[in-house]
Design a protein around this motif. Sequence first.
Motif, PDB file in Angstrom:
ATOM      1  N   VAL A  33      37.151  75.736 -21.011  1.00  0.00           N
ATOM      2  CA  VAL A  33      37.077  76.106 -22.421  1.00  0.00           C
ATOM      3  C   VAL A  33      38.135  75.306 -23.172  1.00  0.00           C
ATOM      4  N   THR A  35      40.062  74.932 -26.442  1.00  0.00           N
ATOM      5  CA  THR A  35      40.377  75.770 -27.598  1.00  0.00           C
ATOM      6  C   THR A  35      40.428  74.997 -28.902  1.00  0.00           C
ATOM      7  N   ASP A  36      40.750  73.708 -28.847  1.00  0.00           N
ATOM      8  CA  ASP A  36      40.886  72.948 -30.085  1.00  0.00           C
ATOM      9  C   ASP A  36      39.549  72.460 -30.642  1.00  0.00           C
ATOM     10  N   SER A  37      38.546  72.305 -29.791  1.00  0.00           N
ATOM     11  CA  SER A  37      37.258  71.806 -30.267  1.00  0.00           C
ATOM     12  C   SER A  37      36.152  72.857 -30.184  1.00  0.00           C
ATOM     13  N   GLY A  38      36.412  73.956 -29.485  1.00  0.00           N
ATOM     14  CA  GLY A  38      35.393  74.980 -29.315  1.00  0.00           C
ATOM     15  C   GLY A  38      34.352  74.640 -28.252  1.00  0.00           C
ATOM     16  N   GLU A  39      34.545  73.530 -27.553  1.00  0.00           N
ATOM     17  CA  GLU A  39      33.601  73.138 -26.510  1.00  0.00           C
ATOM     18  C   GLU A  39      33.817  73.974 -25.257  1.00  0.00           C
ATOM     19  N   ARG A  40      32.725  74.127 -24.499  1.00  0.00           N
ATOM     20  CA  ARG A  40      32.784  74.881 -23.248  1.00  0.00           C
ATOM     21  C   ARG A  40      31.887  74.172 -22.247  1.00  0.00           C
ATOM     22  N   THR A  66      41.325  77.348 -19.508  1.00  0.00           N
ATOM     23  CA  THR A  66      41.394  77.338 -20.959  1.00  0.00           C
ATOM     24  C   THR A  66      42.506  76.392 -21.362  1.00  0.00           C
ATOM     25  N   THR A  68      43.377  72.590 -24.141  1.00  0.00           N
ATOM     26  CA  THR A  68      42.984  71.700 -25.232  1.00  0.00           C
ATOM     27  C   THR A  68      42.421  70.415 -24.624  1.00  0.00           C
TER      28      THR A  68
END
Length: 118
Positions: A33, A35-40, A66, A68
């Motif tokens: 995950v 956190t800075d781009s919202g990608e998963r 989790t 960045t």
Amino acid sequence: MVGQLTPTMLLDALAIQVDGPRAWDETLSIDVVLTDSGERYRLRLRNGVLTHTAAPQREGADATLTTTARALPALALGGLTPERLADAGIEVSGDASVLSRLGAVLDPGDPDFAIVTP
């Protein structure tokens, strides 16, 4: 994105390091995950092959990382221990033993192999 390492490029680089025969009996899944781009992303090791996808998953992963996008290259540096990842800014939740299981089947290869031989 010329000149930048994307998450999928990094995950592909990790996947080509898997020693297929050694990894044949391993089955694991890891969510990554960002956190800075919202990608998963979901990493899945099965039948000696490490694959990844950004598609939503119904079932939970064995472990979740989790972090960045900037800290993500720490995965490629080896030493997939929770301590080393924490030092790099990557939070590990779930079954951390899957990281050592994944690390045990990675083989970075010989960086000095001859691309062209005489």
